[in-house]
Design an enzyme around this catalytic site. Structure first.
Site, PDB file in Angstrom:
ATOM      1  N   ASP A 104      44.824  41.898  30.977  1.00  0.00           N
ATOM      2  CA  ASP A 104      44.689  41.831  32.438  1.00  0.00           C
ATOM      3  C   ASP A 104      45.224  40.492  32.952  1.00  0.00           C
ATOM      4  O   ASP A 104      45.313  39.519  32.190  1.00  0.00           O
ATOM      5  CB  ASP A 104      43.189  41.969  32.794  1.00  0.00           C
ATOM      6  CG  ASP A 104      42.972  42.426  34.226  1.00  0.00           C
ATOM      7  OD1 ASP A 104      43.931  42.408  35.030  1.00  0.00           O
ATOM      8  OD2 ASP A 104      41.823  42.800  34.540  1.00  0.00           O
ATOM      9  N   GLU A 126      38.127  46.288  36.866  1.00  0.00           N
ATOM     10  CA  GLU A 126      38.638  45.380  35.826  1.00  0.00           C
ATOM     11  C   GLU A 126      37.510  44.909  34.917  1.00  0.00           C
ATOM     12  O   GLU A 126      37.669  44.841  33.694  1.00  0.00           O
ATOM     13  CB  GLU A 126      39.301  44.163  36.477  1.00  0.00           C
ATOM     14  CG  GLU A 126      40.647  44.469  37.104  1.00  0.00           C
ATOM     15  CD  GLU A 126      41.239  43.277  37.833  1.00  0.00           C
ATOM     16  OE1 GLU A 126      42.460  43.264  37.997  1.00  0.00           O
ATOM     17  OE2 GLU A 126      40.490  42.388  38.245  1.00  0.00           O
ATOM     18  N   LYS A 144      48.002  29.318  36.985  1.00  0.00           N
ATOM     19  CA  LYS A 144      46.614  29.805  36.859  1.00  0.00           C
ATOM     20  C   LYS A 144      45.830  29.066  35.778  1.00  0.00           C
ATOM     21  O   LYS A 144      44.647  29.329  35.591  1.00  0.00           O
ATOM     22  CB  LYS A 144      46.621  31.307  36.523  1.00  0.00           C
ATOM     23  CG  LYS A 144      47.637  32.159  37.290  1.00  0.00           C
ATOM     24  CD  LYS A 144      47.186  32.431  38.686  1.00  0.00           C
ATOM     25  CE  LYS A 144      48.096  33.378  39.448  1.00  0.00           C
ATOM     26  NZ  LYS A 144      47.935  34.766  39.156  1.00  0.00           N
TER      27      LYS A 144
HETATM   28  O1  LIG Z   1      42.191  42.078  41.821  1.00  0.00           O
HETATM   29  C1  LIG Z   1      43.186  41.689  41.230  1.00  0.00           C
HETATM   30  C2  LIG Z   1      43.191  41.180  39.865  1.00  0.00           C
HETATM   31  O2  LIG Z   1      42.037  40.520  39.475  1.00  0.00           O
HETATM   32  C3  LIG Z   1      44.453  40.431  39.461  1.00  0.00           C
HETATM   33  O3  LIG Z   1      44.501  40.480  38.066  1.00  0.00           O
HETATM   34  C4  LIG Z   1      44.469  38.982  39.912  1.00  0.00           C
HETATM   35  O4  LIG Z   1      44.247  38.928  41.295  1.00  0.00           O
HETATM   36  C5  LIG Z   1      45.794  38.303  39.581  1.00  0.00           C
HETATM   37  O5  LIG Z   1      46.816  38.891  40.308  1.00  0.00           O
HETATM   38  P1  LIG Z   1      48.253  38.261  40.429  1.00  0.00           P
HETATM   39  O6  LIG Z   1      48.821  38.219  39.061  1.00  0.00           O
HETATM   40  O7  LIG Z   1      49.004  39.224  41.317  1.00  0.00           O
HETATM   41  O8  LIG Z   1      48.105  36.909  41.034  1.00  0.00           O
END
Ligand SMILES: O=C[C@H](O)[C@H](O)[C@H](O)COP(=O)(O)O
Length: 276
Positions: A104, A126, A144
């Site tokens: 994820d 999730e 991140k």
């Molecule tokens: O609700 C969304 C999820 O938790 C995503 O995995 C998280 O927001 C990361 O998303 P992105 O890679 O688009 O920043």
């Protein structure tokens, strides 16, 4: 230290097709799949977010023969579409409550592998497929990868609430749990609030650095509020997190005793596979 020739070549080819951020996401996703999605794994959880399409891309590259015997469990609309459009077998967690491995994305991951999730409002499903998994892995780009939650991801902790309780939970968060600027997430191209895949609302609740030093405590306190369905804090659930870097390498945080952070190069992936 000089950059190995192979790594430099791969980076150059990738950048010609993808932006550096997209290349870094793909690098993280590919290494995560190569390391954790093994031929014996038959039930596989697919999370949400912008890095997850590269996870599915790499799984598809493992071949139709291997994938025909597998079932893929989505975390929401986006991953369901990814599974179906790639002609993979779709399942659900009610039919397959034990998952071999779930991969994820994340909004932010700290040094103890706690993470914020739910920037896309998918965190309830999730968390279910993360909890159902024997192995839970995170993939993301370098932005991140933080020491403390709330460093770069500032909207706060996503809190999914049943609609009739949102005003009460908002008050609880603002006046009792120490998030005075908590807000109901509003939709961008629709009048009114964001509605999750489960028909609920989302509140975004920022907290101070002090609070984020102990994410488990604030997660538990929020979860105890009546009306809260799920909190977008995943505390030490992942065993490993991969972060693609701008230079084409991938940083890894692993939970083997104390969390270790080390970098790996992408040279194990042939350039031909990256140039697709
Ligand atoms: O609700 C969304 C999820 O938790 C995503 O995995 C998280 O927001 C990361 O998303 P992105 O890679 O688009 O920043």
């Amino acid at each position: 230290m000089p950059v190995p020739t192979e790594v430099a070549r791969i980076t150059a080819q990738s950048v010609s097709k993808l932006t550096p951020i997209e290349s870094s996401k793909r690098a993280a996703a590919y290494i995560a799949v190569d390391r954790h999605v093994k031929p014996e794994h038959k039930i596989i959880g697919i999370g949400s977010g912008s890095t997850v399409p590269y996870v599915v891309e790499r799984i598809v590259q493992q071949g139709a023969e291997l994938n025909k015997g597998r079932i893929f469990i989505p975390s929401g609309f986006q991953s369901k579409e990814l599974i179906v459009s790639n002609k993979l077998n779709l399942g659900d967690v009610d039919l397959y409550p034990t998952i071999d491995v779930t991969i994820d994305g994340a909004d932010e991951v700290d040094n103890e592998l706690n993470c914020i999730k739910g920037g896309g409002a998918c965190h309830l499903r999730e968390k279910c497929i993360a909890e159902a998994a024997k192995t839970f892995i995170l993939v993301a780009d370098y932005r991140k990868n933080v020491e403390f939650l709330g460093t770069n991801f500032t909207p706060g902790v996503p809190v999914e609430v049943v609609p009739f309780a949102y005003a009460k939970v908002l008050q609880n968060l603002q006046h009792v749990l120490g998030s005075p600027t908590a807000t109901l997430r509003m939709a961008k191209a629709k009048a009114g609030p964001v509605v999750t895949d489960n028909g609920n609302f989302v509140i975004d609740a920022p907290f101070s650095r002090d609070v984020f030093r102990d994410p488990f405590t604030i997660m538990a306190r929020i979860k105890m509020l009546t009306g809260v369905v799920e909190v977008g804090l995943f505390c030490r659930m992942a065993i490993c997190s991969y972060f693609g870097n701008e230079d084409g390498s991938v940083s890894v945080k692993e939970q083997v005793g104390p969390v270790e952070d080390h970098r790996i190069e992408m040279s194990h992936i042939p350039a031909s596979e990256l140039d697709i």
